[in-house]
Design a protein around this motif. Structure first.
Motif, PDB file in Angstrom:
ATOM      1  N   LEU A  63       0.824  -1.213   0.000  1.00  0.00           N
ATOM      2  CA  LEU A  63       0.000   0.000   0.000  1.00  0.00           C
ATOM      3  C   LEU A  63       0.855   1.258   0.000  1.00  0.00           C
ATOM      4  O   LEU A  63       0.341   2.355  -0.185  1.00  0.00           O
ATOM      5  N   ASP A  64       2.140   1.091   0.221  1.00  0.00           N
ATOM      6  CA  ASP A  64       3.071   2.226   0.268  1.00  0.00           C
ATOM      7  C   ASP A  64       3.747   2.379  -1.082  1.00  0.00           C
ATOM      8  O   ASP A  64       4.694   1.673  -1.397  1.00  0.00           O
ATOM      9  N   ILE A  65       3.262   3.324  -1.884  1.00  0.00           N
ATOM     10  CA  ILE A  65       3.819   3.511  -3.221  1.00  0.00           C
ATOM     11  C   ILE A  65       5.297   3.880  -3.157  1.00  0.00           C
ATOM     12  O   ILE A  65       6.074   3.541  -4.055  1.00  0.00           O
ATOM     13  N   THR A  66       5.727   4.548  -2.089  1.00  0.00           N
ATOM     14  CA  THR A  66       7.116   4.987  -1.997  1.00  0.00           C
ATOM     15  C   THR A  66       8.090   3.836  -1.792  1.00  0.00           C
ATOM     16  O   THR A  66       9.309   4.039  -1.850  1.00  0.00           O
ATOM     17  N   SER A  67       7.595   2.630  -1.565  1.00  0.00           N
ATOM     18  CA  SER A  67       8.484   1.475  -1.460  1.00  0.00           C
ATOM     19  C   SER A  67       8.051   0.337  -2.382  1.00  0.00           C
ATOM     20  O   SER A  67       8.557  -0.774  -2.281  1.00  0.00           O
ATOM     21  N   SER A  68       7.116   0.604  -3.288  1.00  0.00           N
ATOM     22  CA  SER A  68       6.587  -0.430  -4.167  1.00  0.00           C
ATOM     23  C   SER A  68       7.601  -0.827  -5.239  1.00  0.00           C
ATOM     24  O   SER A  68       8.298   0.019  -5.802  1.00  0.00           O
ATOM     25  N   ARG A  69       7.663  -2.124  -5.519  1.00  0.00           N
ATOM     26  CA  ARG A  69       8.479  -2.630  -6.618  1.00  0.00           C
ATOM     27  C   ARG A  69       7.636  -2.849  -7.869  1.00  0.00           C
ATOM     28  O   ARG A  69       8.150  -3.276  -8.903  1.00  0.00           O
ATOM     29  N   ASN A  70       6.350  -2.595  -7.761  1.00  0.00           N
ATOM     30  CA  ASN A  70       5.446  -2.715  -8.901  1.00  0.00           C
ATOM     31  C   ASN A  70       4.467  -1.545  -8.817  1.00  0.00           C
ATOM     32  O   ASN A  70       3.288  -1.710  -8.529  1.00  0.00           O
ATOM     33  N   ALA A  71       5.018  -0.356  -9.053  1.00  0.00           N
ATOM     34  CA  ALA A  71       4.262   0.879  -8.842  1.00  0.00           C
ATOM     35  C   ALA A  71       2.942   0.953  -9.606  1.00  0.00           C
ATOM     36  O   ALA A  71       1.945   1.437  -9.055  1.00  0.00           O
ATOM     37  N   PRO A  72       2.858   0.504 -10.866  1.00  0.00           N
ATOM     38  CA  PRO A  72       1.567   0.588 -11.563  1.00  0.00           C
ATOM     39  C   PRO A  72       0.438  -0.106 -10.819  1.00  0.00           C
ATOM     40  O   PRO A  72      -0.686   0.400 -10.766  1.00  0.00           O
ATOM     41  N   ASN A  73       0.725  -1.288 -10.248  1.00  0.00           N
ATOM     42  CA  ASN A  73      -0.319  -1.992  -9.506  1.00  0.00           C
ATOM     43  C   ASN A  73      -0.659  -1.269  -8.212  1.00  0.00           C
ATOM     44  O   ASN A  73      -1.824  -1.151  -7.830  1.00  0.00           O
ATOM     45  N   ALA A  74       0.348  -0.780  -7.511  1.00  0.00           N
ATOM     46  CA  ALA A  74       0.111  -0.065  -6.259  1.00  0.00           C
ATOM     47  C   ALA A  74      -0.669   1.223  -6.509  1.00  0.00           C
ATOM     48  O   ALA A  74      -1.544   1.605  -5.723  1.00  0.00           O
ATOM     49  N   ARG A  75      -0.364   1.889  -7.600  1.00  0.00           N
ATOM     50  CA  ARG A  75      -1.036   3.160  -7.891  1.00  0.00           C
ATOM     51  C   ARG A  75      -2.516   2.974  -8.201  1.00  0.00           C
ATOM     52  O   ARG A  75      -3.319   3.871  -7.941  1.00  0.00           O
ATOM     53  N   GLN A  76      -2.888   1.839  -8.771  1.00  0.00           N
ATOM     54  CA  GLN A  76      -4.308   1.605  -9.035  1.00  0.00           C
ATOM     55  C   GLN A  76      -5.126   1.736  -7.760  1.00  0.00           C
ATOM     56  O   GLN A  76      -6.225   2.281  -7.769  1.00  0.00           O
ATOM     57  N   ALA A  77      -4.572   1.235  -6.669  1.00  0.00           N
ATOM     58  CA  ALA A  77      -5.303   1.260  -5.407  1.00  0.00           C
ATOM     59  C   ALA A  77      -5.119   2.564  -4.652  1.00  0.00           C
ATOM     60  O   ALA A  77      -6.050   3.059  -4.024  1.00  0.00           O
TER      61      ALA A  77
END
Length: 227
Positions: A63-77
């Motif tokens: 849920l933390d975009i600033t540490s996501s390794r798959n930002a496109p998926n995290a950003r959807q949420a």
């Protein structure tokens, strides 16, 4: 997964298969009525409270975009929970959101002037220190950000409470395309630590994180204090 949104300010991700034959009853359960008004008033209240449900076949890795390794998926949420430093309009042009920007006289730095009185969902006020913190965090934890950032930006500093300065290695017309910088709260991080920070992100966006059950749904609640 599905994303739902309603006029009462609640939205959620849920696995599409779990809706099944319960869809109608679940939609009814979301409706809220009060008092003993007329049937038409009750029906109107129920209609206003019904969520919009959108299915998606992906789930955020975090849920933390600033540490996501798959930002496109995290950003959807989470794109409605957190905000980027630079926004884009429907024509794909950079547009101010939480900040406006001014080029330095030699075009080797850009000052981002933050909108005053913007608050994170944690209640902390947005300041330039948050921009410096967010840049450092994403540079360290998110490769897609650091790959685009490092050739362009030499450093980021807080000039004053509401001004963050990005020093450029050379004039770069693509700087504003660095829309990947997601702004998060340094004070919140310092207060709760890494684990809680990642588990319950606090952005400045129009929705707050409600309840999240991995593989089932993610609930978003309207931010009544959105700038």
């Amino acid at each position: 997964m599905t994303l739902s949104s309603s006029s009462n300010g609640v939205s959620s991700f849920a696995r599409a298969g779990e809706l099944g034959d319960k869809a109608a009853s679940e939609e009814t359960a979301w409706a809220r009525t009060s008092g003993s008004g007329s049937e038409s008033e009750a029906a109107a209240a129920q209609t206003a409270a019904k969520p919009l449900v959108i299915a998606t076949n992906v789930e955020p890795d975090t849920l933390d975009i600033t540490s996501s390794r798959n930002a496109p998926n995290a950003r959807q949420a989470m794109t409605n929970v957190t905000e980027a430093l630079v926004g884009f309009d429907t024509d794909g042009m950079p547009t101010p959101t939480i900040a406006e920007w001014v080029n330095g006289p030699d075009n080797k730095y850009i000052d981002f002037k933050l909108r005053p009185n913007v608050k994170f969902h944690s209640g902390d006020e947005l300041t330039a220190d948050d921009i410096v913190f967010s840049d450092a965090r994403m540079t360290a934890k998110t490769s897609i950000y650091s790959i685009r950032r490092n050739p362009t930006i030499s450093s980021v500093e807080a000039v004053d409470k509401l001004t963050a300065r990005f020093h450029l290695k050379s004039p770069d017309v693509t700087m504003l395309a660095l829309r990947l910088l997601v702004v998060v709260s340094k004070k919140y991080y310092d207060r709760v630590g890494e684990e809680e920070f990642v588990k319950k992100p606090m952005g400045t966006g129009p929705y707050k994180l409600g309840e999240y059950k991995p593989g089932q749904y993610l609930e978003l609640v309207r931010n009544e204090d959105f700038w």
